[in-house]
Design an enzyme around this catalytic site. Sequence first.
Site, mmCIF file in Angstrom:
data_model
loop_
_atom_site.group_PDB
_atom_site.id
_atom_site.type_symbol
_atom_site.label_atom_id
_atom_site.label_comp_id
_atom_site.label_asym_id
_atom_site.label_seq_id
_atom_site.Cartn_x
_atom_site.Cartn_y
_atom_site.Cartn_z
ATOM 1 N N ASP A 110 78.734 -12.388 19.359
ATOM 2 C CA ASP A 110 79.655 -11.282 19.086
ATOM 3 C C ASP A 110 79.323 -10.650 17.737
ATOM 4 O OD1 ASP A 110 81.793 -9.576 19.498
ATOM 5 O OD2 ASP A 110 83.268 -10.968 18.687
ATOM 6 N N GLU A 142 76.441 -5.872 16.182
ATOM 7 C CA GLU A 142 75.935 -4.471 16.143
ATOM 8 C C GLU A 142 75.038 -4.239 14.933
ATOM 9 O OE1 GLU A 142 79.128 -5.406 16.653
ATOM 10 O OE2 GLU A 142 78.913 -5.178 18.820
ATOM 11 N N ASP A 185 86.083 -4.432 23.007
ATOM 12 C CA ASP A 185 87.544 -4.463 22.856
ATOM 13 C C ASP A 185 88.221 -3.273 23.526
ATOM 14 O OD1 ASP A 185 86.894 -6.671 21.422
ATOM 15 O OD2 ASP A 185 87.301 -5.791 19.454
HETATM 16 C C1 GLC Z 1 85.806 -9.205 18.486
HETATM 17 C C2 GLC Z 1 85.436 -9.403 19.943
HETATM 18 C C3 GLC Z 1 86.574 -10.075 20.650
HETATM 19 C C4 GLC Z 1 86.890 -11.402 19.966
HETATM 20 C C5 GLC Z 1 87.226 -11.155 18.499
HETATM 21 C C6 GLC Z 1 87.435 -12.444 17.724
HETATM 22 O O1 GLC Z 1 86.835 -8.284 18.373
HETATM 23 O O2 GLC Z 1 85.102 -8.197 20.565
HETATM 24 O O3 GLC Z 1 86.259 -10.280 22.003
HETATM 25 O O4 GLC Z 1 87.949 -12.026 20.593
HETATM 26 O O5 GLC Z 1 86.179 -10.433 17.886
HETATM 27 O O6 GLC Z 1 86.298 -13.217 17.756
#
Ligand code: GLC
Length: 753
Positions: free
Chosen positions: A387, A390, A458
């Site tokens: 995650d 980017e 998100d």
């Molecule tokens: C980011 C991700 C989300 C995750 C959050 C906490 O917003 O897109 O899916 O739950 O981080 O890790």
Amino acid sequence: MQTQLLGNAKQVTTQNDHIIIQTAEATAKIWVYAPAIIRVNITQTPDKPDASFAVIQQPETGIKFTEADNELTITTGQLILKVNKTPLRFSFYTAEGKVLSEDDARFGVNWQNERVVNYRKLYADEKFIGLGEKTGDLNRRGTHYVNWNTDASKHTIYTDPLYKTFPFFIGLHSGLTYGLFFDNTHKSYFDFGATTDDEMSWFGADGGDMNYYFFGAQGVADIIKDYTWLTGRMEMPPLWSIGYQQCRYSYMSADEVLSIAQKFREHNIPADVIYCDIDYMDNYKIFTWNDEAFPDPKGMIDKLKALDFRTVCIVDPGIKVEEGYKQYDEGVAKNYFATYTNGDNYIASVWPGRCHFPNFFDDEVKEWWGAAFTALTEPGVEGFWNDMNEPAAWGQNIPYLVKFGDRYMAEVRNAYGMEMTKATYNGTRQILGNKRPFMLTRAAYCGTQRFSAVWTGDNTATDEHMLYGQRLVNSLGLVGMSFTGVDIGGYTGNPTPELMLRWNSLGVYIPMYRNHAEIGTAMREPWEWGQENMAIIRKDIELRYRLLPYIYSGFYESSQNGLPLSRTLAIDYTPDENVFDVRYQNQFLFGNSLLVAPVESTKLTAEVYLPEGEWYRFGNDKAYEGGMAHTVPAPLNDLPVFVKGGGIIPMQSVIQSTNEAGDGILYLHIWKGIQDSTFIYYEDDGVTYDNERGIFHKREISYHAESNTVMLAVAEGSYTSKFNTLKLISHGFDKSIKEKEALYHSGVIEISL
Ligand code: GLC
């Protein structure tokens, strides 16, 4: 600022595999990668090494051209490229000489400082599809987009850019198709005739080369096959990862994770996967565990395994600045992090607070990162969720002074997430030996399909997000990403019960079926919605599990030819204008035979467009005529899903997780059609790479309309199917559903209906 147009060819030479055309401004090179794939690279820095994150193929050798007057012609079996020499302009034709796409004669390729742009002629009826994860309509004509991987939290259904970059689109005009992949990781731009008086489309980037691959296959599916030949195809995913997945930011302790898993079993709701979001870590330090809330990770995961659950953990690239933290100390000592131009390590804040960012463009850094996954694999984690890659940093504006090794952020930002995921994949694959890791990433660039699934970040708990999210999934399918998901229920906000039911029922037909919600939102698990709603959710999840033989075979197809599981109707029904109609543009085929019509949770009837052919409502077999729209019931417990005439759908009995052996019965459902049809059934152990050594079970199943028979050809591969009984269930042949039973074995099986 000056605009520099690509001028006249001064010299033409050939090397073994490419043609070189010199102009005063640039060097243009042409390669043939396959009969329907030609690459053009126009560069002002010809000495820079030629490298791609995406492309895994080599060009053909022995390139040839003919020369006449002011023109060079390169002819392959399937494509003709005509190169006008004064000025240098490129035009692509089919083998029959029909024009597919050409430079705008006036502007062609040009530069404004570092920015390089290609202006192309726009045809009156031209449509554009593709670019992957982009908001907007299926047909992108009249719109424009930017590629700049962004942590697009709180995005709307109009936000651009989002998290991923796929500079590959397919153009449709005059009954012809072509594809164009602009392989450039700088910030890039695509304009499909938004503001050029319908004269031109254009694309370009803030830097780098005008480096594109032109695809000339006739047919959207064939273009996707060629594009995924060039950039790679997915591996078979672990079978468990295509079961139901439950996630939340975050289950705050091992006890909570276990109680959630336990409740699935208590309520008899099938599920395979549970996630640990960032709170499993000690202060969000990657490769650590919070020893208060998760004191015994192995103990927790062992218990989860005993409940037939697999565990997926999140990892973010940001390494907390904290002396004494292993990854920080090592990374600093070895210069593994992104720096400013003066060599100082770059710092920005993310979840852990102040962080450094690994330079994933360096092989040594990749290895270092990959090897650290023992912290997760030793306790038993098998899935890895990449995650914030980017990369995200609070404020979202990493300065242009930041460098990854020799390269500036601006040059490679769009490939950062892909390279992080590659490092995670390489590392965990090595550690896990013969076991398939599950890989998920938020940021991506072309080629990511080779090693990871993606989800669309998100989203929000609204009907419009559900519908546009499906368009994202379908559009990702056009760029070779088959294993895709959205946060079902919507990440931000709380879905109404109706939206939860509807989205969950749509999730049955989303390649990755994951329920996920943001911190602070109401709990979202299936039992949170009352008995009646839980029963509907359970029934839908059960349907997913019953469909797994069909879905897994669909992934096999993706692994072989790159065609996605969720297919916009624009792939199979390209000439049909209705499939681009905004009323129907969210509809898709799931695998070969199911047509799914997403419907808002506020509507209990839907207008569905069924393309040519015969169709049956999945579930009650009501017949519908194709080539027209129908108003159909859409109650919350029955999403409008239709089966194509001749559809072959292998199913199984409900199991509570993919770890369960099941009852050994393969239910082969066949719907009457006027034409013959085939289906490739595929099975393997679902967890190891033995499939790559021939240990699989694969066979063609064919339906013969005239003789009303079904044939299962001899099975290939040395894997023994888990099925021993075949129940053939025929639909639509007369009023009653007919069932026939036979022994399931690897030899030829022929049954008349
Ligand atoms: C980011 C991700 C989300 C995750 C959050 C906490 O917003 O897109 O899916 O739950 O981080 O890790």
